[in-house]
Structures are given as C-alpha cells and as structure tokens.
Design a protein around this motif. Structure first.
Motif, PDB file in Angstrom:
ATOM      1  N   GLU A  76     -18.676   1.191   7.114  1.00  0.00           N
ATOM      2  CA  GLU A  76     -19.527   1.694   8.190  1.00  0.00           C
ATOM      3  C   GLU A  76     -18.723   2.452   9.248  1.00  0.00           C
ATOM      4  O   GLU A  76     -19.272   3.293   9.971  1.00  0.00           O
ATOM      5  CB  GLU A  76     -20.276   0.524   8.845  1.00  0.00           C
ATOM      6  CG  GLU A  76     -21.300  -0.125   7.930  1.00  0.00           C
ATOM      7  CD  GLU A  76     -22.046  -1.257   8.620  1.00  0.00           C
ATOM      8  OE1 GLU A  76     -21.811  -1.462   9.836  1.00  0.00           O
ATOM      9  OE2 GLU A  76     -22.849  -1.934   7.954  1.00  0.00           O
ATOM     10  N   SER A  77     -17.447   2.163   9.339  1.00  0.00           N
ATOM     11  CA  SER A  77     -16.608   2.794  10.363  1.00  0.00           C
ATOM     12  C   SER A  77     -16.315   4.260  10.080  1.00  0.00           C
ATOM     13  O   SER A  77     -15.844   4.991  10.961  1.00  0.00           O
ATOM     14  CB  SER A  77     -15.281   2.037  10.496  1.00  0.00           C
ATOM     15  OG  SER A  77     -14.585   2.048   9.257  1.00  0.00           O
ATOM     16  N   ASP A  83     -16.127  12.482   7.649  1.00  0.00           N
ATOM     17  CA  ASP A  83     -15.298  11.889   6.598  1.00  0.00           C
ATOM     18  C   ASP A  83     -16.138  11.574   5.359  1.00  0.00           C
ATOM     19  O   ASP A  83     -15.712  11.821   4.218  1.00  0.00           O
ATOM     20  CB  ASP A  83     -14.624  10.612   7.093  1.00  0.00           C
ATOM     21  CG  ASP A  83     -13.436  10.891   8.008  1.00  0.00           C
ATOM     22  OD1 ASP A  83     -12.824  11.965   7.842  1.00  0.00           O
ATOM     23  OD2 ASP A  83     -13.121  10.038   8.855  1.00  0.00           O
ATOM     24  N   LYS A  84     -17.317  11.053   5.589  1.00  0.00           N
ATOM     25  CA  LYS A  84     -18.197  10.734   4.462  1.00  0.00           C
ATOM     26  C   LYS A  84     -18.571  12.004   3.693  1.00  0.00           C
ATOM     27  O   LYS A  84     -18.564  12.011   2.445  1.00  0.00           O
ATOM     28  CB  LYS A  84     -19.456  10.031   4.964  1.00  0.00           C
ATOM     29  CG  LYS A  84     -19.223   8.610   5.453  1.00  0.00           C
ATOM     30  CD  LYS A  84     -20.527   7.985   5.953  1.00  0.00           C
ATOM     31  CE  LYS A  84     -20.291   6.559   6.447  1.00  0.00           C
ATOM     32  NZ  LYS A  84     -21.538   5.940   6.960  1.00  0.00           N
ATOM     33  N   THR A  92     -10.051   2.450   4.072  1.00  0.00           N
ATOM     34  CA  THR A  92      -9.778   3.503   5.040  1.00  0.00           C
ATOM     35  C   THR A  92      -9.893   4.855   4.363  1.00  0.00           C
ATOM     36  O   THR A  92      -9.914   4.956   3.123  1.00  0.00           O
ATOM     37  CB  THR A  92      -8.358   3.361   5.621  1.00  0.00           C
ATOM     38  OG1 THR A  92      -7.392   3.638   4.580  1.00  0.00           O
ATOM     39  CG2 THR A  92      -8.110   1.954   6.164  1.00  0.00           C
ATOM     40  N   THR A  93      -9.930   5.911   5.167  1.00  0.00           N
ATOM     41  CA  THR A  93      -9.967   7.260   4.578  1.00  0.00           C
ATOM     42  C   THR A  93      -8.682   7.543   3.809  1.00  0.00           C
ATOM     43  O   THR A  93      -8.704   8.247   2.792  1.00  0.00           O
ATOM     44  CB  THR A  93     -10.186   8.326   5.663  1.00  0.00           C
ATOM     45  OG1 THR A  93      -9.167   8.200   6.671  1.00  0.00           O
ATOM     46  CG2 THR A  93     -11.557   8.181   6.297  1.00  0.00           C
ATOM     47  N   ASP A  94      -7.562   6.992   4.283  1.00  0.00           N
ATOM     48  CA  ASP A  94      -6.309   7.152   3.536  1.00  0.00           C
ATOM     49  C   ASP A  94      -6.414   6.512   2.158  1.00  0.00           C
ATOM     50  O   ASP A  94      -5.899   7.051   1.173  1.00  0.00           O
ATOM     51  CB  ASP A  94      -5.142   6.515   4.305  1.00  0.00           C
ATOM     52  CG  ASP A  94      -4.673   7.369   5.473  1.00  0.00           C
ATOM     53  OD1 ASP A  94      -5.041   8.558   5.525  1.00  0.00           O
ATOM     54  OD2 ASP A  94      -3.939   6.842   6.338  1.00  0.00           O
ATOM     55  N   ASP A  95      -7.072   5.355   2.082  1.00  0.00           N
ATOM     56  CA  ASP A  95      -7.268   4.703   0.787  1.00  0.00           C
ATOM     57  C   ASP A  95      -8.041   5.616  -0.158  1.00  0.00           C
ATOM     58  O   ASP A  95      -7.686   5.771  -1.336  1.00  0.00           O
ATOM     59  CB  ASP A  95      -8.032   3.384   0.950  1.00  0.00           C
ATOM     60  CG  ASP A  95      -7.226   2.295   1.628  1.00  0.00           C
ATOM     61  OD1 ASP A  95      -5.983   2.395   1.633  1.00  0.00           O
ATOM     62  OD2 ASP A  95      -7.837   1.343   2.148  1.00  0.00           O
ATOM     63  N   LYS A 127       0.791  -1.229   0.000  1.00  0.00           N
ATOM     64  CA  LYS A 127       0.000   0.000   0.000  1.00  0.00           C
ATOM     65  C   LYS A 127       0.827   1.285   0.000  1.00  0.00           C
ATOM     66  O   LYS A 127       0.269   2.380  -0.062  1.00  0.00           O
ATOM     67  CB  LYS A 127      -0.929   0.009   1.213  1.00  0.00           C
ATOM     68  CG  LYS A 127      -1.903  -1.156   1.253  1.00  0.00           C
ATOM     69  CD  LYS A 127      -2.771  -1.083   2.496  1.00  0.00           C
ATOM     70  CE  LYS A 127      -3.762  -2.241   2.553  1.00  0.00           C
ATOM     71  NZ  LYS A 127      -4.615  -2.179   3.756  1.00  0.00           N
ATOM     72  N   ARG A 128       2.143   1.164   0.074  1.00  0.00           N
ATOM     73  CA  ARG A 128       2.976   2.361   0.265  1.00  0.00           C
ATOM     74  C   ARG A 128       2.879   3.359  -0.876  1.00  0.00           C
ATOM     75  O   ARG A 128       3.118   4.557  -0.684  1.00  0.00           O
ATOM     76  CB  ARG A 128       4.432   1.949   0.461  1.00  0.00           C
ATOM     77  CG  ARG A 128       4.702   1.225   1.771  1.00  0.00           C
ATOM     78  CD  ARG A 128       6.149   0.780   1.832  1.00  0.00           C
ATOM     79  NE  ARG A 128       6.442  -0.267   0.866  1.00  0.00           N
ATOM     80  CZ  ARG A 128       7.680  -0.717   0.593  1.00  0.00           C
ATOM     81  NH1 ARG A 128       8.726  -0.150   1.194  1.00  0.00           N
ATOM     82  NH2 ARG A 128       7.850  -1.692  -0.270  1.00  0.00           N
TER      83      ARG A 128
END
Length: 592
Positions: free
Chosen positions: A216-217, A222-223, A147-150, A55-56
């Motif tokens: 869902e997290s 963020d959404k 994730t939000t980073d993704d 993922k880096r």
C-alpha cells in the motif's frame, strides 16, 4: 665440507625458517579468512544469499552455464584452498580446526564436481533453475517484494534468467553431440512444466503476480511504472524464453533423449556417480557397499512391517497390505486441502508437551505449514524451506496436495517429524542462529548430516507422543523403508544397469507408496544421482552414535546428546563421529 660452507648452509636454513615464521605472523587471523570466503562466495551464488535474507545480490543471476562463470568458481575454490594451507592447523582452536576442515572439504569437493561437464545437462524435472525462478516469481517465496528496489531487482534477475535459458539450449545441443543428455521419461516431465509458462496474457501469468500484490505504501507513479515494466517483462522476455525452451525440448531434445536410466551410461559417468556418492554421503563408501547395506536394511524393516500387519489383523501378504494401504479410503479422509494443513498443525500440537523431554536446545525462528504452489505441485515432494536469519520469513513446511481426495495420511506423523519439527526446522534454524559459528557455516549443508538428522527424527515419534495409531507407526516404517530402498535403487540405476522400470517394480514390491509417487521418486533418483543415499547413511550413523553413548557407561542424557549433534551445525559424518567420541570420552559432560 669446509667450515665456511657449513655455516652458510646453517645460516640459510635459519633464515628460511625465520622468513617462514615471519610470513605466518603476517597472516590475518584464520577467522578473517573464513569471513572473506563467505563474503566473496555470495556474489558467485546470489540465490543462496537471497535464501538467507541477504538482499545485497537480489538482482544478480550469474550465468553458471558459461565457461567464464564456471572458471570463476574454479578460481575461487582454488584460491581459498591455497590460502587455507598457509595456516598451521595444529595451532588453531578446536572450533577453528572444525572450520578449517569444513572449508578444506568445500574447496576440494566443489573442484572435483566442477571437473565434470554437468552444465551440458542443465535442466531436469526435479531440481532445476527454471523451477526455482518460477517459485520465486509468485511473490510469496524467498525473493522479497516489499520495496520498489525489490521489484526492480527482480526485473534485472529475470533478464539473467533469460540469458541463462538461452545458454541452456546451446549447452544441451552440445550435450546431444557428446552423449550428455537426459533420459526420455525425464524430458517428458520437463516439457509440461515449460509449457505451463510459455503462453497466456501477461495479467494471468505467474511472473505478473507481484504486480497484483503491491504494498500500500507504493505511490501511484511507482505502481504505474512497475505495472508497465512487468507487463513488458512477461510479454517480451519471460513467455518467449519459456517458449524457446519448450519448443527445443519437445522438437530437438526429446528425440535425442537417452533410452538408458543411469549415470553410468554418460561419458565418464561412473566417476561422476562416485563423486556424487562422496559429495552426498560425506563418506568413502562404494556403490557396492551401499547397495548391500540397502538390501540388509530392507530385509530388517520388512520384518518389523510384518509385525504391524499382524497387529491390525490383515490376513494377506505384506505386498497385499501395501496395496490395501494405497487404496484404503479410511486413510484418505479429506475433501478440502485446508483439512490436510490443519491435520499437520494438529500433529504439532500433540507433540509439543513432549519436545522439552528430548530437547533443551530449540530455535527461535517461526514456523508454518503451507500448501505447495499449484504450478509445481503435480511433481513436487513435501519439503522444508528454511527461515531467514533476520526473522522476516518463517521456516515453511510445504505439502503438495494435487488431489485432496486421494491424499493418503499414512505417513503424515513421520513426515512432519522429518520435514518440520524436530527435523529440518530445528536443525536448520539452530545452525543459522548459532552466533559461535563463522558465517560460512551458518548455512552450510551436508545432505548426509541434514537428511540423516531428519530421518533420525522420525524414529523419535513414540518418545514424542505420536505413533499411537499402528497405521501411523507403519507409516514411519514405510518412510524408513522408503529411504532404505533408495540405497538399493539409486545404486542399482547408476552403477548396476537397472532400468527405470526395474527400480519402480522393486519399490512397489517393498513399500506402500502409490505407484504415481514411486514413479516420481525413481525419476528423482535418475536426476539427482546419489542425493537419495544420504538419508539412510546419515540416520544410521546418528543412531549408531546414540547407541554407543547409551552403552558407554556414562550418565547418558538424551537432551545433551541431541545438543552435541545439533550445536555445531551441518558437518561431514566423520567430524560428527569424532565430536561424539570426544564427548563420550569426557563422560557425557561439557568440556571446559
């Protein structure tokens, strides 16, 4: 020569030898060089990193159409080629020697390919960046959206694609001036691909899809932030970028398209095609040798096909039998796409009890059969997408079903053996899971070996409890014929002046594929010159080595043979042959 001068020369030689030895002693272990190569290469090719679950670099999109990035690639391979020769190959272990040879091959073949201006012809209908990025955009492919980073990484990567697409237009304009352009039929296939993504509301666009699949997290903030960002991305970047490509391809590129079909008609095209042959087959075979081999294989397989035609009681010619298979409604039994997927899963269940008779080296990675995504289904072939090394993504066998009522089952068993098990899924997953290999070898791909293994796997059907239906066995022969025809038509198109239409007719005359499928295949060969040669060249070599081992007077064990072929991962065919020859010489036993 006086004594003083002689002593000075001798001392100089001794000092030089000592300095060389000292320099060698200061070298890091060769394994460290292999790992450095792997780590330094990933940011240059970040999509490969994403593919293997690293993922880096998921936010990176190097613009490999620019002179700057292409020079970085040249410098990279030249650097490691220079570093590699500092090591005395003779002093390495056997596995290190194999890695040395592979890295040397990688540096040399990539430097050879980078010498050609392929960046001037950056887009095609078969395997192209605009298709890859769209495949990732849906949120169910190799690009993670957990994730939000993704999600933020993808926004940055799309920025890179926009820059790439604008550079592609600049390069194609230069390609037009230099005669480096696609054939007209291929341009016509690209245009609707681009048109499908250059309009619409953001909420209905493929690139907006990840917003509809938030974990869902995610918090409400963020959404909201990501929804706004993705809507802006689609409206202000993605749709305009695809529109610019679409307009250019239709208005400027299509009128300038090539009326010829082969690479020989490009500037220095013959040399480029010869390099592609070397790259894809990992051999020194010439186009003439391969063409003649293809003709002989077509003749051999045709004789086997006649036997099956007679077995099922068909009274017409072989060509008439092909036409019957193309339109035989008994071979098109499905009304729902889910039925096709269920059929492949049933094939897997049938062969499971017999796999242990042929293999004791099997992968841990999970496996799934999925339908190909709608946006690329019309021009896609069945394909395998490898599992991620960390187990987060299974190996996926993608099946295109653009029209389920016209879906023909005649080659399904051989197709599963090739794309799935024990073909690409076994080979690719075992390579990734082999802890004895240096990192750069775990995802190394040589088409002659990888596709050769997959085509060889098709021949194992009867040993695995399949091909009990003569039509399915004919399907296997058809699949093998398909690869034999490739030797003829690929070399015909790119080195013998064949037209697209000649190649299509040759295929129609010698195989049972539908005309629509054959057209897509021929246009694939026009695009990916040389790649289609690798299947049969590799299969014939593996079959040759198996026959040699069976006749060598050793205590032949098919499971051990398959272990030897698979255990070292993808290698050029000469390295595989050397490995099997050593094994045969050792009596089919493991060396200590």
């Amino acid at each position: 020569m006086n004594k003083s001068l002689f002593l000075t020369l001798v001392l100089g030689i001794i000092l030089s030898a000592c300095q060389q030895k000292a320099s060698e002693d200061l070298l890091p272990p060769v394994g460290e060089l292999f790992e450095n190569y792997y780590e330094e290469r990933l940011p240059l090719y970040p999509f490969e990193a994403t593919q293997i679950g690293d993922k880096r670099y998921n936010d990176l999109f190097p613009n490999d159409l620019t002179k700057e990035v292409r020079q970085q690639q040249v410098d990279f391979y030249q650097k490691y080629k220079t570093e590699l020769v500092k090591y005395n190959r003779a002093e390495l272990t056997e596995e290190e020697k194999t890695s040395w040879d592979l890295l040397n091959w990688e540096c040399n073949i990539n430097l050879e390919l980078l010498a050609f201006p392929t960046h001037l012809m950056p887009i095609n209908q078969f395997a192209s960046t605009h298709l890859m990025i769209a495949t990732m955009a849906g949120g169910s492919g190799v690009q993670p959206f957990k994730t939000t980073d993704d999600y933020d990484n993808w926004l940055k990567r799309v920025d890179g694609f926009v820059a790439w697409s604008d550079t592609a237009i600049v390069n194609m304009k230069e390609g037009i001036k230099k005669g480096y352009v696609l054939p007209i039929p291929l341009i016509k296939k690209v245009i609707p691909q681009l048109a499908s993504l250059d309009h619409g509301t953001a909420e209905q666009h493929l690139f907006y899809t990840p917003v509809t699949k938030f974990p869902e997290s995610f918090s409400a903030d963020d959404k909201a932030r990501l929804t706004k960002s993705y809507k802006e991305m689609v409206e202000e970047k993605v749709i305009p970028a695809f529109n610019r490509l679409h307009v250019f391809m239709e208005k400027e590129y299509l009128p300038a398209g090539r009326k010829t079909s082969g690479y020989a008609d490009l500037p220095n095209g013959k040399a480029l095609y010869d390099t592609y042959i070397k790259y894809y087959t990992t051999t020194s075979k010439t186009s003439d040798e391969i063409h003649k081999l293809g003709l002989s294989e077509v003749e051999r397989i045709s004789k086997e096909m006649l036997k099956v035609k007679d077995q099922v009681g068909f009274k017409g010619s072989l060509k008439a039998f092909f036409n019957d298979l193309r339109s035989n409604k008994k071979l098109m039994p499905y009304t729902k796409p889910e039925e096709v997927i269920a059929h492949f899963n049933a094939i897997h269940e049938t062969m499971k009890p017999n796999l242990k008779k042929l293999f004791d080296l099997t992968p841990k990675a999970a496996f799934e059969v999925r339908r190909t995504e709608a946006f690329r289904e019309a021009s896609a072939s069945a394909e395998y997408n490898p599992a991620s090394p960390d187990g987060s993504r299974p190996g996926i066998f993608y099946v295109p079903i653009p029209d389920v009522k016209a879906y023909n089952t005649v080659s399904d068993e051989s197709l599963f053996l090739h794309e799935a098990i024990p073909g690409h899924h076994y080979q690719g997953s075992l390579q990734q899971e082999n802890k004895a290999l240096p990192s750069f070898r775990k995802n190394l791909w040589y088409s002659a070996y990888g596709e050769g293994w997959a085509l060889y796997s098709e021949s194992l059907g009867k040993e695995l409890g399949l091909y009990t239906d003569p039509y399915q066995y004919f399907g296997m022969l058809s699949a093998e014929m398909h690869r034999a025809i490739r030797l003829v038509v690929d070399t015909g198109i790119h080195s013998k002046g064949w037209t697209r239409e000649q190649a299509i007719q040759y295929s129609l005359d010698h195989e049972a594929e539908t005309e629509e499928s054959i057209v897509a295949e021929i246009e694939r060969y026009m695009t990916a010159a040389g790649q289609a040669l690798s299947y049969k060249i590799g299969q014939l070599k593996i079959r040759e080595l198996r026959t040699k081992a069976e006749k060598a007077g050793i205590n032949f064990d098919i499971k051990k043979f398959h272990n030897k072929v698979l255990e070292s991962g993808c290698v050029p065919l000469n390295i595989l042959e050397d490995k099997i020859n050593v094994w045969i010489k050792a009596g089919g036993k493991e060396q200590k």
